[in-house]
Design a protein around this motif. Structure first.
Motif, PDB file in Angstrom:
ATOM      1  N   TYR A  67      21.778 136.390  31.020  1.00  0.00           N
ATOM      2  CA  TYR A  67      21.611 137.015  29.712  1.00  0.00           C
ATOM      3  C   TYR A  67      20.130 137.229  29.396  1.00  0.00           C
ATOM      4  O   TYR A  67      19.732 138.295  28.890  1.00  0.00           O
ATOM      5  N   LEU A  70      18.839 140.039  31.479  1.00  0.00           N
ATOM      6  CA  LEU A  70      19.369 141.330  31.038  1.00  0.00           C
ATOM      7  C   LEU A  70      18.682 141.779  29.751  1.00  0.00           C
ATOM      8  O   LEU A  70      18.405 142.973  29.574  1.00  0.00           O
ATOM      9  N   SER A  71      18.404 140.847  28.859  1.00  0.00           N
ATOM     10  CA  SER A  71      17.695 141.185  27.626  1.00  0.00           C
ATOM     11  C   SER A  71      16.285 141.680  27.943  1.00  0.00           C
ATOM     12  O   SER A  71      15.802 142.648  27.337  1.00  0.00           O
ATOM     13  N   SER A  74      16.632 145.224  29.212  1.00  0.00           N
ATOM     14  CA  SER A  74      16.864 146.184  28.130  1.00  0.00           C
ATOM     15  C   SER A  74      15.553 146.526  27.429  1.00  0.00           C
ATOM     16  O   SER A  74      15.256 147.701  27.172  1.00  0.00           O
ATOM     17  N   ASP A  75      14.751 145.510  27.134  1.00  0.00           N
ATOM     18  CA  ASP A  75      13.453 145.757  26.496  1.00  0.00           C
ATOM     19  C   ASP A  75      12.535 146.566  27.419  1.00  0.00           C
ATOM     20  O   ASP A  75      11.788 147.440  26.964  1.00  0.00           O
ATOM     21  N   ARG A 138      23.276 143.474  25.944  1.00  0.00           N
ATOM     22  CA  ARG A 138      22.145 142.796  25.298  1.00  0.00           C
ATOM     23  C   ARG A 138      22.412 142.610  23.802  1.00  0.00           C
ATOM     24  O   ARG A 138      22.097 141.572  23.226  1.00  0.00           O
ATOM     25  N   ASN A 139      22.985 143.619  23.160  1.00  0.00           N
ATOM     26  CA  ASN A 139      23.280 143.510  21.733  1.00  0.00           C
ATOM     27  C   ASN A 139      24.283 142.408  21.453  1.00  0.00           C
ATOM     28  O   ASN A 139      24.173 141.683  20.454  1.00  0.00           O
ATOM     29  N   GLN A 142      22.443 139.042  21.900  1.00  0.00           N
ATOM     30  CA  GLN A 142      21.497 138.721  20.832  1.00  0.00           C
ATOM     31  C   GLN A 142      22.165 138.507  19.481  1.00  0.00           C
ATOM     32  O   GLN A 142      21.544 137.958  18.568  1.00  0.00           O
TER      33      GLN A 142
END
Length: 233
Positions: A67, A70-71, A74-75, A138-139, A142
């Motif tokens: 996770y 992956l975050s 995404s950023d 990612r959403n 988070q």
């Protein structure tokens, strides 16, 4: 700015971070499965697999590590698109605000670059839906909704859109979905977001493929602009 170079640097960092950090948990699971020290199975008649808590903790840890990576990815993708927008001197287009807000930044930049530069992401032959799923997952990561688990579940909206989400365990899917004759799926409950090493490495490679294509597409944009300037009287 060499946008592609820095994209590769960041993706490479994410890859090595996962591989190095995951090794401890992968080894713990292997030792438990093999019954090796310090996880030799004790005598028991309760039928429960020995060291189940430790195995599940290691498995959850691998997903949570996924996770985090992956975050970061995404950023990285968001910064990548921002950088190319600046490099290409493309202004924000208020008419596309709804696309960004409703469909996410991958589709938003797809629309912006196609309208402003004539670049079509579909020409890259990259699985753009997979890149969109990075942001969707990612959403969920988070913005978790349940305190009792380290792993969030997919939203119903995502399941309605994605017949077969990439970031999902295949075994969970076989247990939780019921296929209908018209091709739709009925979920008994929402599956958890899964980010295994294989899934992460697959999407990292796809992002690199897209970056390589984007470099070439932007180079052609620069050549077209240079040609127009040269042709001006």
């Amino acid at each position: 700015m060499d946008v592609g170079h820095f994209l590769y640097e960041r993706v490479g960092f994410i890859r090595q971070l996962y591989m190095t950090s995951a090794a401890t948990y992968i080894e713990r699971k292997r030792l438990i499965d093999a019954g090796e020290a310090p996880f030799e199975p004790p005598y028991s008649e309760d039928g429960e697999p020995p060291f189940l808590v430790e195995w599940l903790e290691a498995d959850d840890s691998l997903h949570v590590l996924g996770y985090a990576c992956l975050s970061m990815l995404s950023d990285t993708m968001k910064v990548f698109f921002d950088a190319w927008q600046r490099e290409a001197r493309v202004r924000d287009d208020p008419s596309l605000d709804k696309v960004f807000k409703k469909n996410g930044f991958v589709q938003g930049y797809r629309a912006l670059f196609e309208k402003s530069l004539g670049i079509r992401f579909a020409d890259s032959k990259v699985d753009m839906l997979l890149l969109e799923q990075v942001v969707m997952a990612r959403n969920r990561i988070q913005h978790q909704e349940y305190l009792g688990s380290n792993r969030p579940s997919h939203s119903q909206a995502d399941l309605n859109r994605l017949h077969n989400p990439f970031f999902m365990d295949k075994q969970e899917r076989s247990l939780l979905v019921r296929e209908k004759k018209n091709g739709t799926s009925i979920w008994l409950m929402a599956p958890r977001v899964s980010v295994t090493g294989t899934q992460l490495l697959t999407v990292l490679k796809e992002v690199e493929r897209f970056s390589t294509w984007m470099d070439k597409a932007m180079q052609k944009v620069g050549e077209r602009r240079g040609k127009r300037l040269h042709e001006k009287p």
